[in-house]
Design a protein around this motif. Sequence first.
Motif, PDB file in Angstrom:
ATOM      1  N   ALA A  36       0.739  -1.340   0.030  1.00  0.00           N
ATOM      2  CA  ALA A  36      -0.007  -0.195  -0.070  1.00  0.00           C
ATOM      3  C   ALA A  36       0.768   1.358  -0.535  1.00  0.00           C
ATOM      4  O   ALA A  36       0.328   2.458  -0.984  1.00  0.00           O
ATOM      5  CB  ALA A  36      -1.110  -0.004   1.116  1.00  0.00           C
ATOM      6  N   LYS A  37       1.722   1.188   1.209  1.00  0.00           N
ATOM      7  CA  LYS A  37       2.728   2.830   1.186  1.00  0.00           C
ATOM      8  C   LYS A  37       3.543   2.300  -0.880  1.00  0.00           C
ATOM      9  O   LYS A  37       3.405   3.918  -0.940  1.00  0.00           O
ATOM     10  CB  LYS A  37       4.610   1.954   2.215  1.00  0.00           C
ATOM     11  CG  LYS A  37       3.042   2.224   3.575  1.00  0.00           C
ATOM     12  CD  LYS A  37       4.823   2.255   4.202  1.00  0.00           C
ATOM     13  CE  LYS A  37       4.049   2.682   5.575  1.00  0.00           C
ATOM     14  NZ  LYS A  37       5.290   2.486   6.843  1.00  0.00           N
ATOM     15  N   ALA A  38       3.793   1.499  -0.976  1.00  0.00           N
ATOM     16  CA  ALA A  38       5.086   1.333  -2.524  1.00  0.00           C
ATOM     17  C   ALA A  38       3.773   2.487  -3.375  1.00  0.00           C
ATOM     18  O   ALA A  38       4.348   3.093  -4.261  1.00  0.00           O
ATOM     19  CB  ALA A  38       5.359   0.452  -3.140  1.00  0.00           C
ATOM     20  N   ILE A  39       2.053   1.725  -3.494  1.00  0.00           N
ATOM     21  CA  ILE A  39       1.881   2.550  -4.381  1.00  0.00           C
ATOM     22  C   ILE A  39       1.477   3.635  -3.994  1.00  0.00           C
ATOM     23  O   ILE A  39       1.658   4.954  -4.894  1.00  0.00           O
ATOM     24  CB  ILE A  39       0.482   1.449  -4.324  1.00  0.00           C
ATOM     25  CG1 ILE A  39       0.012  -0.437  -4.343  1.00  0.00           C
ATOM     26  CG2 ILE A  39      -1.052   2.738  -5.165  1.00  0.00           C
ATOM     27  CD1 ILE A  39      -1.523  -0.330  -4.273  1.00  0.00           C
ATOM     28  N   ALA A  40       1.250   3.939  -2.847  1.00  0.00           N
ATOM     29  CA  ALA A  40       1.071   5.834  -2.755  1.00  0.00           C
ATOM     30  C   ALA A  40       2.363   6.369  -2.620  1.00  0.00           C
ATOM     31  O   ALA A  40       2.109   7.521  -3.482  1.00  0.00           O
ATOM     32  CB  ALA A  40       0.690   5.840  -0.616  1.00  0.00           C
ATOM     33  N   ILE A  97      -8.457  -1.126   8.297  1.00  0.00           N
ATOM     34  CA  ILE A  97      -9.545  -0.656   8.638  1.00  0.00           C
ATOM     35  C   ILE A  97     -10.875  -1.033   9.244  1.00  0.00           C
ATOM     36  O   ILE A  97     -11.423  -0.300   9.788  1.00  0.00           O
ATOM     37  CB  ILE A  97     -10.040  -0.286   6.885  1.00  0.00           C
ATOM     38  CG1 ILE A  97     -11.462   1.077   6.675  1.00  0.00           C
ATOM     39  CG2 ILE A  97     -10.271  -1.429   6.135  1.00  0.00           C
ATOM     40  CD1 ILE A  97     -11.905   0.560   5.077  1.00  0.00           C
ATOM     41  N   ASN A  98     -10.483  -2.049   9.652  1.00  0.00           N
ATOM     42  CA  ASN A  98     -11.105  -3.173  10.271  1.00  0.00           C
ATOM     43  C   ASN A  98     -11.774  -3.053  11.581  1.00  0.00           C
ATOM     44  O   ASN A  98     -11.888  -3.260  12.492  1.00  0.00           O
ATOM     45  CB  ASN A  98     -11.708  -4.811  10.155  1.00  0.00           C
ATOM     46  CG  ASN A  98     -10.238  -5.457  10.209  1.00  0.00           C
ATOM     47  OD1 ASN A  98      -9.296  -4.823  10.444  1.00  0.00           O
ATOM     48  ND2 ASN A  98     -10.356  -6.257  10.396  1.00  0.00           N
ATOM     49  N   ARG A  99     -10.505  -1.770  12.044  1.00  0.00           N
ATOM     50  CA  ARG A  99     -10.286  -1.322  13.611  1.00  0.00           C
ATOM     51  C   ARG A  99     -11.290  -0.047  14.259  1.00  0.00           C
ATOM     52  O   ARG A  99     -11.392   0.222  15.916  1.00  0.00           O
ATOM     53  CB  ARG A  99      -9.266  -1.310  13.881  1.00  0.00           C
ATOM     54  CG  ARG A  99      -8.518  -2.591  14.050  1.00  0.00           C
ATOM     55  CD  ARG A  99      -6.302  -2.590  14.706  1.00  0.00           C
ATOM     56  NE  ARG A  99      -5.774  -4.197  14.946  1.00  0.00           N
ATOM     57  CZ  ARG A  99      -6.615  -5.289  15.386  1.00  0.00           C
ATOM     58  NH1 ARG A  99      -7.147  -4.917  17.002  1.00  0.00           N
ATOM     59  NH2 ARG A  99      -5.827  -5.837  15.569  1.00  0.00           N
ATOM     60  N   ALA A 100     -11.882   0.082  13.137  1.00  0.00           N
ATOM     61  CA  ALA A 100     -12.111   1.828  13.353  1.00  0.00           C
ATOM     62  C   ALA A 100     -14.491   0.915  13.970  1.00  0.00           C
ATOM     63  O   ALA A 100     -14.086   0.105  13.009  1.00  0.00           O
ATOM     64  CB  ALA A 100     -12.267   2.662  12.511  1.00  0.00           C
ATOM     65  N   ALA A 152      -6.570   0.433   1.175  1.00  0.00           N
ATOM     66  CA  ALA A 152      -7.091   0.178   3.126  1.00  0.00           C
ATOM     67  C   ALA A 152      -6.396  -1.211   2.779  1.00  0.00           C
ATOM     68  O   ALA A 152      -6.456  -2.234   1.445  1.00  0.00           O
ATOM     69  CB  ALA A 152      -8.571   0.505   2.985  1.00  0.00           C
ATOM     70  N   THR A 153      -6.520  -2.439   4.246  1.00  0.00           N
ATOM     71  CA  THR A 153      -5.917  -3.153   4.740  1.00  0.00           C
ATOM     72  C   THR A 153      -6.462  -3.324   5.833  1.00  0.00           C
ATOM     73  O   THR A 153      -6.792  -2.475   6.902  1.00  0.00           O
ATOM     74  CB  THR A 153      -4.035  -3.343   4.653  1.00  0.00           C
ATOM     75  OG1 THR A 153      -4.121  -2.185   5.753  1.00  0.00           O
ATOM     76  CG2 THR A 153      -2.876  -2.184   4.322  1.00  0.00           C
ATOM     77  N   GLN A 154      -6.308  -5.044   5.869  1.00  0.00           N
ATOM     78  CA  GLN A 154      -7.605  -5.444   7.086  1.00  0.00           C
ATOM     79  C   GLN A 154      -6.758  -6.972   7.167  1.00  0.00           C
ATOM     80  O   GLN A 154      -6.793  -7.254   5.933  1.00  0.00           O
ATOM     81  CB  GLN A 154      -8.893  -5.556   6.943  1.00  0.00           C
ATOM     82  CG  GLN A 154      -9.352  -6.873   5.914  1.00  0.00           C
ATOM     83  CD  GLN A 154     -10.744  -6.363   6.067  1.00  0.00           C
ATOM     84  OE1 GLN A 154     -11.783  -5.972   6.681  1.00  0.00           O
ATOM     85  NE2 GLN A 154     -11.581  -7.328   5.287  1.00  0.00           N
ATOM     86  N   ASN A 155      -7.181  -6.742   7.991  1.00  0.00           N
ATOM     87  CA  ASN A 155      -6.272  -8.384   8.884  1.00  0.00           C
ATOM     88  C   ASN A 155      -7.706  -9.190   9.077  1.00  0.00           C
ATOM     89  O   ASN A 155      -8.608  -9.118  10.107  1.00  0.00           O
ATOM     90  CB  ASN A 155      -5.459  -8.342   9.898  1.00  0.00           C
ATOM     91  CG  ASN A 155      -4.768 -10.007  10.525  1.00  0.00           C
ATOM     92  OD1 ASN A 155      -5.406 -11.271   9.781  1.00  0.00           O
ATOM     93  ND2 ASN A 155      -5.237 -10.102  11.994  1.00  0.00           N
ATOM     94  N   PRO A 156      -8.003 -10.019   8.468  1.00  0.00           N
ATOM     95  CA  PRO A 156      -9.343 -11.131   8.223  1.00  0.00           C
ATOM     96  C   PRO A 156      -9.285 -12.028   9.019  1.00  0.00           C
ATOM     97  O   PRO A 156     -10.581 -13.064   9.549  1.00  0.00           O
ATOM     98  CB  PRO A 156      -9.279 -11.622   6.869  1.00  0.00           C
ATOM     99  CG  PRO A 156      -7.768 -11.878   6.423  1.00  0.00           C
ATOM    100  CD  PRO A 156      -7.328 -10.919   7.612  1.00  0.00           C
ATOM    101  N   VAL A 157      -7.939 -12.502  10.125  1.00  0.00           N
ATOM    102  CA  VAL A 157      -7.991 -13.348  10.907  1.00  0.00           C
ATOM    103  C   VAL A 157      -8.295 -13.076  12.474  1.00  0.00           C
ATOM    104  O   VAL A 157      -8.520 -13.860  12.649  1.00  0.00           O
ATOM    105  CB  VAL A 157      -6.905 -14.373  10.452  1.00  0.00           C
ATOM    106  CG1 VAL A 157      -6.327 -15.014  12.005  1.00  0.00           C
ATOM    107  CG2 VAL A 157      -6.432 -14.837   9.299  1.00  0.00           C
TER     108      VAL A 157
END
Length: 305
Positions: free
Chosen positions: A39-43, A94-97, A131-136
């Motif tokens: 994500a940082k590399a894209i940005a 993103i799923n921590r908010a 956005a990133t999220q951890n599904p586990v």
Amino acid sequence: MTGFFKGNPAVVERALTCMYAEGHLLLDDVPGVGKTSLAKAIAHSVSGVVRRVQFTADLLPSDVTGVRIWDAGARTFEFHQGPVFANVVLIDEINRASPKTQSALLEVMEERRVTVDSVSYPVPRPFMVVATQNPVEHGGTYELPEAQIDRFMMRSTVGYPDHAAEVEILSAGTRGAEPEDLAPALTAEDLLRMTQIARGVHIAAEVFDYIVMIVADTRRHPDQIRLGVSPRGGLALARAAQARAASAGRPFVTPDDVKALVPAVLGHRVIMRPEAALDGLASADVVARIAASVRVPAPFAAHGR
């Protein structure tokens, strides 16, 4: 970007296609596989305005979109822009908010504007959310609602690297290489022109029919899928296919462009039945099989496209 990110090159290709289509990207995978680095590399590949937001449980909607503050000297309210006023917005975890804060992104991701106190403020163009999220891990997280997930043009996993790539990751990591060290490959103006070129790529009527047949077929598998893809998903697939064709130097979209993008564009837009999930069926695999079963338009099938 491919020189920095070591791993599956298809992941980078999908990310760039999403960027050229001015879509939003959700990187959904286990910790430590390089979601944030990608994500940082894209940005940082774009020299425009880049903002990062670390989503936490105590984050407020105004921390994302901005807030109007009273200016006693001017005796008026002044709008202070939030971090979404950027060309690339990197949202980590993103799923921590809270759902309330997540919903603050709904308008800006779809309409590219923010409304505060009945006043609309457009965000810069081009505009992309990564956005990133951890599904586990589920402790302290809030599952993204379907309306929120549907705003992402693509959802992509990163996966574990192969042996050679993992050796390179260790070597680069011990040397202190960081995504922020990347030199921008293009300006925001360049990216905007690229998105405009992608929008100009021709889609034949037969390919539109092909996309609609795939989307409609996701609604005809009640034994596996509880809710199929909406028309918004079909539009996202068409725009992503335009960007893929443009990046290949073609002025037209082929069914192969569509099929290659189906798992990333449509996989997160279907709701699987619990029993199908228990059987180990992944939504991306199911929609890929559906796409493979749909007849390719005759003019393209005749030419092997």
